[in-house]
Design an enzyme around this catalytic site. Sequence first.
Site, PDB file in Angstrom:
ATOM      1  N   LYS A 152      -3.379  -3.917  -4.774  1.00 44.41           N
ATOM      2  CA  LYS A 152      -4.829  -4.033  -4.964  1.00 44.41           C
ATOM      3  C   LYS A 152      -5.526  -3.458  -3.729  1.00 44.41           C
ATOM      4  O   LYS A 152      -5.272  -3.900  -2.596  1.00 44.41           O
ATOM      5  CB  LYS A 152      -5.170  -5.508  -5.134  1.00 44.41           C
ATOM      6  CG  LYS A 152      -6.384  -5.764  -5.969  1.00 44.41           C
ATOM      7  CD  LYS A 152      -6.474  -7.255  -6.240  1.00 44.41           C
ATOM      8  CE  LYS A 152      -7.718  -7.605  -6.982  1.00 44.41           C
ATOM      9  NZ  LYS A 152      -7.960  -9.044  -6.933  1.00 44.41           N
ATOM     10  N   VAL A 153      -6.399  -2.488  -3.963  1.00 47.19           N
ATOM     11  CA  VAL A 153      -7.013  -1.731  -2.863  1.00 47.19           C
ATOM     12  C   VAL A 153      -8.540  -1.789  -3.028  1.00 47.19           C
ATOM     13  O   VAL A 153      -9.047  -1.560  -4.136  1.00 47.19           O
ATOM     14  CB  VAL A 153      -6.552  -0.245  -2.915  1.00 47.19           C
ATOM     15  CG1 VAL A 153      -7.156   0.559  -1.783  1.00 47.19           C
ATOM     16  CG2 VAL A 153      -5.029  -0.147  -2.905  1.00 47.19           C
TER      17      VAL A 153
END
Length: 218
Positions: free
Chosen positions: A87-88
């Site tokens: 998750k960025v």
Amino acid sequence: MKFFIDTANLAQIKEAHDLGVLDGVTTNPSLMAKEGIKGEEAVMKHYMAICELVDGDVSAEVIATDYENIIREGEALAAMHPQIVVKVPMIKDGIKAIKYFSDKGIRTNCTLVFSTGQALLAAKAGATYVSPFIGRLDDISSNGVGLIQEIVDMYQYYGFETQVLAASIRHTQHIIDCVKAGADVATCPLDSILGLLNHPLTDIGLAKFLSDHQQVNS
Ligand code: E4P
């Protein structure tokens, strides 16, 4: 439509999994902190525990906000378990990192998305999932579900493969509205998923069936 549970609480993840309808889990640093998970080793162990509980994708968020460290953290997370999706955050270095991960075959979830333009960038960078936060938009008198609809339409029109993951869901009606808007995934608190079970006519109907059965069989 896929159902993810939006928590790092193992008991809640197990309860949703045992219902038989769970497709994955999303976490974020706030949800990990809520469970009192501190330190890199404990965090990694907790992600492993989640992966062992469920069969689907598990979003694990990077803490870094600069390109080199997002890559370093993301590669370590992805190497840990095949179910992990990195998750960025939706920032400049985040988009660059998503492109890097996508070229390397590492799956990503672009988080903290609040506009169609941001969702366009995430898709062009090759994100596996894009996470528009609908509850937080509603909180500031904006239209969260309207954003889901716009992104779904845009991705469909241009043939982007990025999946729309409706996040920041606050209640059961949000899930229904996301279904109508065509979201690919909804990540929900346990209560919102369980809320889908409820209808007063179901309760009234079941009580009548049971009392009629009782009358004849007593
Ligand atoms: C999930 O991916 C998001 O981090 C989460 O849904 C955010 O929810 P909140 O707005 O209730 O914190």
